[in-house]
Design a protein around this motif. Structure first.
Motif, mmCIF file in Angstrom:
data_model
loop_
_atom_site.group_PDB
_atom_site.id
_atom_site.type_symbol
_atom_site.label_atom_id
_atom_site.label_comp_id
_atom_site.label_asym_id
_atom_site.label_seq_id
_atom_site.Cartn_x
_atom_site.Cartn_y
_atom_site.Cartn_z
ATOM 1 N N ASP A 1 0.828 -1.206 0.000
ATOM 2 C CA ASP A 1 0.000 0.000 0.000
ATOM 3 C C ASP A 1 0.863 1.258 0.000
ATOM 4 O OD1 ASP A 1 -2.664 -1.387 0.514
ATOM 5 O OD2 ASP A 1 -1.498 -2.044 2.258
ATOM 6 N N PHE B 1 4.936 2.726 -0.723
ATOM 7 C CA PHE B 1 6.231 2.460 -1.331
ATOM 8 C C PHE B 1 7.218 3.542 -0.883
ATOM 9 C CE2 PHE B 1 2.929 0.711 -3.906
ATOM 10 C CZ PHE B 1 3.426 -0.449 -4.484
ATOM 11 N N GLU C 1 1.916 6.428 -2.317
ATOM 12 C CA GLU C 1 0.772 5.584 -1.979
ATOM 13 C C GLU C 1 0.286 4.800 -3.193
ATOM 14 O OE1 GLU C 1 -1.607 7.766 1.457
ATOM 15 O OE2 GLU C 1 -1.162 9.150 -0.186
ATOM 16 N N ARG C 2 -0.239 3.630 -2.942
ATOM 17 C CA ARG C 2 -0.672 2.726 -4.001
ATOM 18 C C ARG C 2 -1.621 3.394 -4.994
ATOM 19 N NH1 ARG C 2 -0.021 -1.957 -6.826
ATOM 20 N NH2 ARG C 2 0.637 -3.043 -4.945
ATOM 21 N N GLU C 3 -2.529 4.226 -4.490
ATOM 22 C CA GLU C 3 -3.548 4.796 -5.371
ATOM 23 C C GLU C 3 -3.027 5.976 -6.185
ATOM 24 O OE1 GLU C 3 -4.332 6.358 -1.132
ATOM 25 O OE2 GLU C 3 -3.770 4.474 -2.102
ATOM 26 N N ARG D 1 2.242 1.767 -11.095
ATOM 27 C CA ARG D 1 1.745 0.456 -11.529
ATOM 28 C C ARG D 1 2.752 -0.611 -11.108
ATOM 29 N NH1 ARG D 1 2.650 -2.046 -16.497
ATOM 30 N NH2 ARG D 1 3.637 -0.125 -17.251
ATOM 31 N N THR D 2 2.242 -1.736 -10.621
ATOM 32 C CA THR D 2 3.111 -2.858 -10.282
ATOM 33 C C THR D 2 2.907 -3.974 -11.298
ATOM 34 O OG1 THR D 2 1.466 -3.727 -8.723
ATOM 35 C CG2 THR D 2 3.198 -2.333 -7.821
ATOM 36 N N VAL E 1 8.059 -2.282 -10.218
ATOM 37 C CA VAL E 1 7.187 -1.135 -9.931
ATOM 38 C C VAL E 1 7.490 -0.077 -10.983
ATOM 39 C CG1 VAL E 1 6.448 0.587 -8.244
ATOM 40 C CG2 VAL E 1 7.304 -1.636 -7.462
#
Length: 386
Positions: A163, A165, A187-189, A194-195, A212
């Motif tokens: 969630d 990085f 943050e992930r959002e 993109r992972t 990533v």
């Protein structure tokens, strides 16, 4: 430094029980599904395992370095997926914030990491920046109150499920080496993050790893760790010096587990009318393994206590990671040998899986060869200054 022996003993006993009674029976399932069951993750959250090294002020246990490695010795006597699931939050995933984050940043993210609501990871390595970590090419250009990140990170543990990085990127155009690097929380959002799909790996099933990618990824200036540009390399070195001690302990636990399995097997397996454990050449492998485990454990505890005293542990942390990871590989090889054919065939023992799992220890967070160079450099530098 052990602050409350009774409290620590209770925690160690809880970890020991969880590993043996809850996790060991799940290891085949974790390997088969290549994932840690969500009910186990919830259990780890309830137990507070995600917040071991996060300060108590932010909802963690605030373990000292010595307490952390003692817990790691116990937790890692299991397949690597267990420690990987919680280990990023107790190590590289949160440590940059703990070490250098502003008060506002710590209060925003650390409590949720301590509760296991957020999973963190460190995004440092790139296709052309592995052992030479200062060769980071990912850029972060300032645009008003945001930075725009572009680049690719590689071999990032927990990236597919993370969630948060911790990202090291170059904020100074034209800079080289360790200068001009800045640490961010992404943050992930975040749009533009993109992972990739999880890699197919030699081992460590249940511990997802992937690339990533940052493509015009806009990150608020608030997310610069510590609010300062250009000190990201110093931040990541603080993270790695502590994490190398943590990882050294996490290399030692699997060696303990493998040797326990091998000893039990050699005591039960009979050849030529006697237990295999009675043969002197088998006893030599047991003796070598036990001695090396003791040496690693002693090194790690001494270095952890030195860090708790505020001493510089750059050299000792590097030596611990180098020795413990190589030691674990040697113990794994001997244990397969002691199991014989049953150690090579997954149907008969978990040793085959452990053997594959621990091979990565000698590669990540500094290959053994990089640590050899680092150890020699630090020794020679100290000699020249004497």
């Amino acid at each position: 430094m052990i602050r409350d022996p009774a409290r620590l003993d209770a925690l160690l006993a809880d970890i020991r029980t969880f590993v043996r009674e809850r996790w060991h029976p799940l290891e085949e399932r974790v390997q088969r599904e290549d994932a840690v069951p969500e009910e186990v993750v919830h259990e780890l959250r309830r137990k507070g395992y995600f917040g071991w090294s996060i300060p108590e002020a932010y909802g963690g246990l605030g373990l000292t370095t010595e307490e952390l490695v003692l817990c790691a010795f116990e937790l890692s006597q299991a397949s690597v997926a267990l420690r990987a699931r919680v280990g990023t939050n107790t190590g590289i995933g949160s440590e940059a914030l703990v070490a250098d984050g502003t008060e506002e940043q710590k209060r925003r993210w650390l409590p949720r990491m301590a509760r296991g609501e957020l999973t963190g990871c460190l995004a440092l390595t790139e296709p052309d920046a592995g052992s030479e970590a200062s060769n980071v090419q990912t850029t972060a250009l300032r645009e008003g109150d945001h930075y725009v990140l572009d680049g690719t990170k590689r071999f990032i543990t927990n990236a597919p499920i993370a969630d948060l990085f911790t990202v090291i990127a170059r904020t100074e155009e034209g800079s080289k080496g360790s200068s001009g690097l800045t640490a961010f929380i992404v943050e992930r959002e975040s749009a533009g993050l993109r992972t990739g799909a999880p890699y197919r790996k030699m081992g460590q099933e249940g511990s997802p790893v992937s690339d990533v990618m940052f493509e015009n990824c806009r990150v608020p200036a608030f997310n610069v760790i510590g609010g300062r540009e250009g000190v990201g390399f110093q931040t990541v070195m603080k993270v790695l010096n502590k994490q190398r001690l943590h990882l050294a302990a996490l290399c030692t636990g699997p060696a303990i587990r493998m040797l326990d399995l091998a000893i039990a097997h050699t005591q039960q397996r009979n050849q030529f009318g006697q237990p295999v454990a009675s043969f002197q050449l088998v006893q030599a492998m047991i003796a070598d393994s036990q001695t090396e485990i003791f040496a690693a454990r002693s090194m790690i505890l001494e270095a952890a206590r030195a860090r708790d005293r505020g001493e510089d542990v750059a050299l000792s942390a590097s030596m611990c990671k180098y020795f413990a990871s190589e030691m674990c590989g040697r113990v794994a090889d001997r244990c397969v040998q002691m199991f014989g054919g049953s150690g090579y065939v997954a149907d008969f023992s978990p040793i085959e899986r452990y053997y594959r799992d621990v091979r990565l220890f000698r590669l990540y967070e500094g290959t053994s060869q990089i640590h050899q160079l680092n150890i020699a450099k630090l020794v020679l530098r100290a000699r020249a200054a004497a």
